[in-house]
Motif scaffolding. Structure first.
Motif: not given
Length: 906
Positions: A830-850
């Protein structure tokens, strides 16, 4: 005027025989006899006998044609000067003159040879050959010029004949040439004017503005050229006249010869003819030019008439005729009034043009225009259409005003009913058991009933008579429903008052309400527990209606307190459903109007050339980012709300639900696919908000907001689609609460599930677009089924990862995305942007084939954990949910994916 055109064309002019005239073997000096007879002199000419007959005849014919007809009719006097010649020359001259002279002869004077022998021979010869000459006039032989002076005055003879008459042959030829040229110029000019006049008279008037302008311009140019020719001709004549009069002008003692005077008269006559011709032509041109100008005025008038009437006014009247709707709610009528006002304002310019054009046409008629019969009906038509539009607008305002008054009365009555229902529902039964509580409830009811006169439609007949002109079947049905609702509410109040009065009169202490068992008999009722008359428990929903969008009404859905008997609880539930559907209808109309204002007042204005300079550079060519697919959403709702003032399919279906509330769910189920457009809009919302934060304070948006008279800025309106889909959810939930265990409940639940699924899909999509660091294309992973945050531990059986896992006591915070083909592990930031609400981002770590995973549904020691393992438990991921319910939901979805894969393999 046409005198010069009617004159006989002379066979010869000076320029035709200019060489023969210059030989000077015969001259017309301008002298006259005593009776005015013109004198033609044959001077001494050595080669007279060698002159060809044709040349002689042409010169003599030309000279005799010069004097006026009056002078020529007197007869010509011939003077033959042969003083230095021989008899033979005299004889030859007389013979040639006698045989070829074309004019009327009066006298022939012969100056005989001066030498004695030749004179003697001449005397004898004339006696012998007189008859041979065949002349019917006397031939007078003269010895000297002195003898000639006895017959002709010296002033009429040239110096060569001893006279005083000034004569220059070259000048004479010049004058004759000039006079004849001028006469030809006058004739040619007259012919040109006549031809031009004929062409003008035969010209058909064009039927359009451009051709008329071109014709007027061409005729004006031709007229100007002819006027220039006339000016040149007049100037030529004036110059010639000055040259002829030059001797008199130079010397006061000089006099013009009769021939010169005739020349002056000829030029003056030609000038007079030119002047008369010019006046006649100017008079004709004035009429023709006026007709052309009037024709151009007419064509402009007709063109403006077509533009104003056929395009502007006809469109205006068509639009006016299209406003047949009188509205079925206050919001709708107010919207129609605004549209009518806009139409009236839009019509001001064409109406003013029409009035101005009609006034212009009347001025043309007053100015004696030739096409009065064509102009007057158009002026009448313009006045009629203006009056019709004005009268129709006034009539429309009157109807809409009455419609507004009607719906306001209906709304007041409906609001009074709803407020009454709310009052009845809010009176708790436990408080009404005491005398004080019953009396308090009675006071509340009596105070409320005082307002009944202001809001109720007490006299239906009077009501119908007052609004008879606008009562459509739909409005009439709505009014009847409200009248019925008024009766029902009044009936509930009456019964409530009866019950409360009994309570207030009978009870001296609080009585606890106990609902009787169905199998109990009234005779076995306990004397200690008295059930108040008219009191029973109602569902909490009936007591706790929330009125969305109305101020002063608390959100009390879910409160569970009993109330006094309303007499007919099923009616109360029906009224609540009516309210919810009315709420949906009214807010749907308002929603579409707001979308329209955004599209027209902001999005379209970004393409307005006059406002381009106000748009910040960061916003250039980014309209699609700022507004997303808002136009698509508007088209969907506008298509279903309808155009031209008529409700569309969607709204009509909702209105039909007033009588059959159980059908409401079908409206949403039918539009299930269409409503997916909200997912696309919400996916773009973060980009739109980022762009707004960058450019929202620009002058462009301020100007648009000012024109729209919006109290809120654009970003507030860009939230409307998100709020609308949520509104559908809330209204469906409330409807479902009112319809529990009734017909249509299953469909309502399905409709609510559909809307919730859209909201969930929108929510999942909002999270999905925030994934960063994944090198593949998430659109290739299949449908996003679930997403959420979990505690995660890992257990690897091999290598350094085993040591790493053993060292990890605290769980990892991971956000999981479950697709049909892949399970992604991401870290939420979560990061603050120009004093506005926090914006969420999701950093990819791993994946599993179903296709390669398995699950263990229960983990010992924690019922909120489950395992996902990979490659024969070589890698194990222990996942802890926040609740057992969430865990079970995820396991269910994963099981469906794995089962589907297994069935596909089989």
């Amino acid at each position: 005027t046409d005198e010069i055109m009617q004159q006989e064309i002379r066979p010869l002019v000076a320029v035709d025989i200019i060489e023969q005239l210059h030989r000077q073997f015969a001259i017309l000096s301008g002298g006259r006899g005593k009776d005015g007879a013109p004198i033609i002199t044959f001077p001494e000419f050595a080669g007279f006998s060698d002159i060809p007959d044709e040349d002689f005849l042409n010169v003599v014919t030309y000279l005799t044609s010069i004097p006026s007809l009056e002078a020529a009719s007197i007869g010509f006097i011939i003077i033959i000067d042969r003083r230095r010649d021989k008899w033979s020359a005299v004889k030859a001259s007389l013979t040639r003159i006698a045989g070829a002279f074309p004019g009327n002869l009066q006298l022939v004077f012969v100056l005989r040879p001066s030498r004695f022998i030749q004179r003697t021979i001449a005397d004898i010869g004339i006696k012998l050959y007189r008859d041979d000459f065949k002349m019917k006039v006397p031939i007078i032989m003269l010895n000297s010029v002195s003898d000639l002076h006895g017959y002709i005055d010296k002033s009429q003879l040239t110096r060569e004949l001893g006279g005083t008459l000034e004569y220059g042959h070259s000048q004479w030829i010049h004058h004759r040439t000039a006079i004849e040229n001028f006469a030809m110029t006058v004739k040619t000019t007259a012919q040109m004017l006549q031809t031009f006049g004929t062409d003008l008279a035969e010209t058909e008037l064009p039927n359009d503005v451009q051709c008329t302008e071109e014709l007027l311009s061409a005729h004006t140019d031709d007229h100007s050229k002819l006027k220039d020719e006339l000016k040149l001709a007049v100037k030529q004549g004036a110059t010639l006249l000055t040259c002829i009069r030059e001797p008199v002008t130079r010397s006061a003692n000089s006099k013009l010869s009769p021939d010169e005077l005739e020349n002056v008269a000829t030029v003056e006559r030609l000038l007079a003819q030119l002047d008369e011709t010019e006046k006649a032509f100017d008079q004709f041109w004035t009429k023709h030019h006026l007709k052309l100008e009037q024709c151009l005025q007419l064509r402009h008038f007709e063109h403006d008439f077509r533009e104003v009437v056929k395009l502007a006014l006809d469109n205006l009247m068509e639009a006016q005729a299209g406003f047949a709707d009188i509205g079925d709610s206050v919001t709708r009528v107010e919207h129609l009034l605004r549209e009518e006002k806009q139409l009236e304002e839009r019509g001001q310019e064409p109406l003013e043009k029409a009035q101005s054009l009609a006034l212009h046409g009347e001025q043309l008629i007053q100015n004696n225009h030739y096409a009065v019969d064509s102009i007057r009906p158009k002026c009448v038509e313009l006045r009629r259409i203006c009056d019709d539009f004005t009268n129709e607008t006034k009539k429309k305002y009157d109807i809409l005003g009455k419609s507004l008054e009607l719906h306001k009365q209906l709304d007041k009555a409906r609001q009074w009913c709803e407020a009454g229902i709310y009052l009845l529902a809010s009176q708790a039964v436990d408080k009404c058991q005491s005398q004080e509580g019953a009396e308090t409830a009675l006071v509340e009811i009596e105070k409320f009933l005082v307002t009944a006169k202001e809001h109720q439609l007490s006299n239906p007949k009077e009501f119908y008579n007052q609004f008879d002109m606008i009562l459509t079947p739909e409005i009439k049905a709505n009014a009847q429903r409200i009248l019925q609702k008024l009766e029902d509410v009044q009936e509930m109040f009456d019964k409530r008052q009866v019950s409360l009065k009994k309570l207030a009169a009978k009870q001296t202490r609080p009585v606890q309400p106990v609902a009787p068992h169905p199998e109990s008999s009234p005779k076995r009722a306990s004397p200690k527990i008295t059930r108040p008359a008219g009191v029973e428990e109602l569902p909490a929903l009936v007591r706790a209606i929330r009125r969305p969008g109305r101020e002063g009404c608390p959100n009390v859905f879910g409160r569970a307190s009993p109330c006094c008997n309303a007499g007919r609880p099923e009616k109360l539930v029906s009224l609540i459903c009516d309210h919810i559907i009315n709420e949906l209808i009214e807010t749907e109309r308002v929603y579409v109007e707001e979308l329209q204002s955004i599209i027209e007042g902001y999005a379209s204005e970004m393409d307005n050339p006059s406002l381009v300079h106000l748009i910040p550079s960061a916003l250039q060519n980014k309209k699609e980012i700022l507004f997303g697919n808002l136009p698509e959403i508007y088209e969907f709702h506008n298509r279903h709300v309808g155009t031209g003032g008529c409700p569309g399919i969607f709204l009509k279906e909702i209105e039909n639900c007033i009588e059959n509330p159980e059908l409401l769910a079908r409206c949403f189920l039918k539009r299930k696919e269409d409503l997916q457009i909200y997912e696309k809009y919400c996916q773009n919302k973060p980009r739109s908000e980022a762009l707004w934060r960058q450019c929202g304070d620009s002058i462009f948006f301020q100007e648009c907001q000012r024109k729209l008279d919006h109290k809120l800025s654009l970003d507030a309106y860009l939230l409307k689609p998100v709020q609308r889909i949520t509104k559908y959810q809330l209204l469906l939930k409330e409807m479902l609460k009112c319809s529990k265990n009734s017909e249509g409940t299953a469909e309502l639940e399905e409709a609510l599930a559909t809307v919730l699924d859209i909201i969930k899909s929108v929510n999942d999509s909002m999270h999905q677009i925030a994934i960063t660091g994944y090198e593949g294309d998430v659109s290739e992973l299949g449908k996003l089924l679930m997403q959420g945050s979990f505690n995660v531990w890992t257990d690897h059986k091999k290598g350094h990862n085993k040591v790493k896992d053993l060292a990890r006591f605290k769980p990892m915070q991971r956000h999981l995305f479950l697709y049909t083909k892949m399970l992604l592990f991401c870290k939420k930031r979560e990061e603050n942007s120009d004093g506005h609400e926090k914006t969420a981002s999701y950093s990819f770590k791993n994946s599993l084939k179903m296709s390669t995973v398995g699950i263990t549904e229960n983990v010992k020691g924690d019922n909120k954990k489950f395992e996902i393992w990979y490659n024969g438990r070589e890698e194990v991921y222990i996942i802890q949910a926040s609740s057992v319910e969430l865990k079970n939901t995820w396991i269910s979805e994963i099981r469906k994916v794995l089962t589907g894969q297994l069935e596909a393999c089989r």
